[in-house]
Structure formats: structure tokens, C-alpha cells
Scaffold this motif. Sequence first.
Motif, PDB file in Angstrom:
ATOM      1  N   ALA A  46       1.072  -1.299   0.009  1.00 16.47           N
ATOM      2  CA  ALA A  46      -0.063  -0.161  -0.040  1.00 16.47           C
ATOM      3  C   ALA A  46       0.905   1.384  -0.112  1.00 16.47           C
ATOM      4  O   ALA A  46       0.378   2.556  -0.028  1.00 16.47           O
ATOM      5  N   ASP A  47       2.223   1.099  -0.066  1.00 14.73           N
ATOM      6  CA  ASP A  47       3.053   2.262   0.088  1.00 14.73           C
ATOM      7  C   ASP A  47       2.938   3.038  -1.309  1.00 14.73           C
ATOM      8  O   ASP A  47       2.317   2.457  -2.393  1.00 14.73           O
ATOM      9  N   PHE A  48       3.194   4.356  -1.352  1.00 16.24           N
ATOM     10  CA  PHE A  48       2.973   5.216  -2.376  1.00 16.24           C
ATOM     11  C   PHE A  48       4.474   5.583  -3.014  1.00 16.24           C
ATOM     12  O   PHE A  48       5.195   6.254  -2.160  1.00 16.24           O
ATOM     13  N   ARG A  49       4.828   5.367  -4.183  1.00 13.47           N
ATOM     14  CA  ARG A  49       6.160   5.599  -4.719  1.00 13.47           C
ATOM     15  C   ARG A  49       5.877   6.220  -6.093  1.00 13.47           C
ATOM     16  O   ARG A  49       5.090   5.785  -6.998  1.00 13.47           O
ATOM     17  N   CYS A  50       6.375   7.327  -6.305  1.00 15.11           N
ATOM     18  CA  CYS A  50       6.247   8.008  -7.681  1.00 15.11           C
ATOM     19  C   CYS A  50       7.118   7.276  -8.466  1.00 15.11           C
ATOM     20  O   CYS A  50       6.811   7.638 -10.029  1.00 15.11           O
ATOM     21  N   ASP A  51       8.117   6.376  -8.516  1.00 14.27           N
ATOM     22  CA  ASP A  51       8.777   5.690  -9.319  1.00 14.27           C
ATOM     23  C   ASP A  51       8.080   4.270  -9.725  1.00 14.27           C
ATOM     24  O   ASP A  51       8.900   3.626 -10.601  1.00 14.27           O
ATOM     25  N   ARG A  52       7.176   4.102  -9.237  1.00 13.94           N
ATOM     26  CA  ARG A  52       6.446   2.895  -9.645  1.00 13.94           C
ATOM     27  C   ARG A  52       5.028   3.068 -10.358  1.00 13.94           C
ATOM     28  O   ARG A  52       4.262   3.911  -9.916  1.00 13.94           O
ATOM     29  N   VAL A  53       4.873   2.403 -11.531  1.00 15.03           N
ATOM     30  CA  VAL A  53       3.434   2.220 -12.064  1.00 15.03           C
ATOM     31  C   VAL A  53       3.022   0.748 -12.081  1.00 15.03           C
ATOM     32  O   VAL A  53       3.700  -0.085 -12.521  1.00 15.03           O
ATOM     33  N   ARG A  54       1.913   0.471 -11.616  1.00 15.25           N
ATOM     34  CA  ARG A  54       1.372  -0.925 -11.556  1.00 15.25           C
ATOM     35  C   ARG A  54       0.436  -0.970 -12.595  1.00 15.25           C
ATOM     36  O   ARG A  54      -0.544  -0.192 -12.851  1.00 15.25           O
ATOM     37  N   VAL A  55       0.570  -1.759 -13.763  1.00 12.26           N
ATOM     38  CA  VAL A  55      -0.282  -1.950 -14.804  1.00 12.26           C
ATOM     39  C   VAL A  55      -1.045  -3.185 -14.605  1.00 12.26           C
ATOM     40  O   VAL A  55      -0.501  -4.501 -14.654  1.00 12.26           O
ATOM     41  N   PHE A  56      -2.405  -3.147 -14.038  1.00 12.74           N
ATOM     42  CA  PHE A  56      -3.367  -4.171 -13.766  1.00 12.74           C
ATOM     43  C   PHE A  56      -3.761  -4.668 -15.069  1.00 12.74           C
ATOM     44  O   PHE A  56      -4.501  -4.149 -15.751  1.00 12.74           O
ATOM     45  N   VAL A  57      -3.700  -6.139 -15.309  1.00 13.40           N
ATOM     46  CA  VAL A  57      -4.329  -6.767 -16.306  1.00 13.40           C
ATOM     47  C   VAL A  57      -5.259  -7.873 -15.967  1.00 13.40           C
ATOM     48  O   VAL A  57      -5.140  -8.580 -14.921  1.00 13.40           O
ATOM     49  N   ASP A  58      -5.705  -8.369 -16.916  1.00 11.39           N
ATOM     50  CA  ASP A  58      -6.842  -9.615 -16.509  1.00 11.39           C
ATOM     51  C   ASP A  58      -5.963 -10.818 -17.394  1.00 11.39           C
ATOM     52  O   ASP A  58      -4.842 -10.651 -17.415  1.00 11.39           O
ATOM     53  N   GLY A  59      -6.562 -11.837 -17.090  1.00 10.40           N
ATOM     54  CA  GLY A  59      -6.245 -13.036 -17.623  1.00 10.40           C
ATOM     55  C   GLY A  59      -5.658 -13.258 -19.125  1.00 10.40           C
ATOM     56  O   GLY A  59      -4.806 -13.861 -19.486  1.00 10.40           O
ATOM     57  N   ASN A  60      -6.019 -12.334 -20.061  1.00 10.95           N
ATOM     58  CA  ASN A  60      -5.605 -11.952 -21.265  1.00 10.95           C
ATOM     59  C   ASN A  60      -4.429 -10.974 -21.697  1.00 10.95           C
ATOM     60  O   ASN A  60      -4.211 -10.559 -22.599  1.00 10.95           O
ATOM     61  N   ARG A  61      -4.089 -10.375 -20.391  1.00  9.71           N
ATOM     62  CA  ARG A  61      -3.005  -9.365 -20.090  1.00  9.71           C
ATOM     63  C   ARG A  61      -3.559  -8.199 -20.903  1.00  9.71           C
ATOM     64  O   ARG A  61      -2.641  -7.279 -21.310  1.00  9.71           O
ATOM     65  N   ILE A  62      -4.703  -7.835 -20.726  1.00  9.64           N
ATOM     66  CA  ILE A  62      -5.250  -6.529 -21.038  1.00  9.64           C
ATOM     67  C   ILE A  62      -5.465  -5.663 -20.034  1.00  9.64           C
ATOM     68  O   ILE A  62      -5.948  -6.136 -18.809  1.00  9.64           O
ATOM     69  N   VAL A  63      -4.999  -4.409 -20.029  1.00 10.52           N
ATOM     70  CA  VAL A  63      -5.174  -3.654 -19.043  1.00 10.52           C
ATOM     71  C   VAL A  63      -6.415  -3.201 -18.571  1.00 10.52           C
ATOM     72  O   VAL A  63      -7.357  -2.877 -19.351  1.00 10.52           O
ATOM     73  N   VAL A  64      -6.982  -3.425 -17.385  1.00  5.95           N
ATOM     74  CA  VAL A  64      -8.336  -3.220 -16.660  1.00  5.95           C
ATOM     75  C   VAL A  64      -8.467  -1.975 -15.821  1.00  5.95           C
ATOM     76  O   VAL A  64      -9.644  -1.713 -15.576  1.00  5.95           O
ATOM     77  N   LYS A  65      -7.267  -1.471 -15.385  1.00  8.56           N
ATOM     78  CA  LYS A  65      -7.577  -0.171 -14.567  1.00  8.56           C
ATOM     79  C   LYS A  65      -6.471   0.807 -15.144  1.00  8.56           C
ATOM     80  O   LYS A  65      -5.212   0.549 -15.824  1.00  8.56           O
ATOM     81  N   THR A  66      -6.652   2.183 -15.039  1.00 10.78           N
ATOM     82  CA  THR A  66      -5.726   3.295 -15.655  1.00 10.78           C
ATOM     83  C   THR A  66      -4.656   3.156 -14.695  1.00 10.78           C
ATOM     84  O   THR A  66      -4.550   3.358 -13.692  1.00 10.78           O
ATOM     85  N   PRO A  67      -3.543   2.909 -15.555  1.00  8.14           N
ATOM     86  CA  PRO A  67      -2.141   3.011 -15.030  1.00  8.14           C
ATOM     87  C   PRO A  67      -1.885   4.220 -14.480  1.00  8.14           C
ATOM     88  O   PRO A  67      -1.955   5.230 -15.096  1.00  8.14           O
ATOM     89  N   LYS A  68      -1.236   4.373 -13.207  1.00  6.66           N
ATOM     90  CA  LYS A  68      -0.718   5.612 -12.704  1.00  6.66           C
ATOM     91  C   LYS A  68       0.349   5.518 -11.473  1.00  6.66           C
ATOM     92  O   LYS A  68       0.434   4.291 -11.092  1.00  6.66           O
TER      93      LYS A  68
END
Length: 70
Positions: A46-68
Motif C-alpha cells: 500500500a506504500d505510495f511511490r512516484c517511481d512505480r506504476v502498476r499495470v493491472f491486467v486480466d487473464g488475457n493481459r489486457i489493462v483493466v485499470k488506468t495505470p498511474k
Amino acid sequence: MSTECPRKNSWPELTGTNGDYAAVVIERENPTVNAAVILDGSPVTADFRCDRVRVFVDGNRIVVKTPKSG
């Protein structure tokens, strides 16, 4: 919170694209971050870091949430 980070820190235009492609675009547009492709629902810290972007994907590796930054 992501507005505290310098440079570009949100990529809504990548939602619905391939996660690996999204990670490449993110790191090209903001070289100060590391983009990690993660299966949506996986446990993350849950820590916040400006140098990290999590790219959340589904089982088909499609982005499901806005990366930030975070």
C-alpha cells in the motif's frame, strides 16, 4: 495522490490495451518510473511511490485499470 509526482503520472489511454505494450509506453513517456504488469486482484503493498506504476491486467493481459504512479 498521483498529482504529487513530477512528469506524466497517469495513462488512461492505455486501458484496454496489452499490458506489456502499456509498460513499454509508460517507461518511454516517463523514464523515471518502472512499470510492473500485475494480474488484477493480486496482493500489492500500500506504500505510495512516484517511481512505480502498476499495470493491472486480466487473464488475457489486457489493462483493466488506468495505470498511474503510486
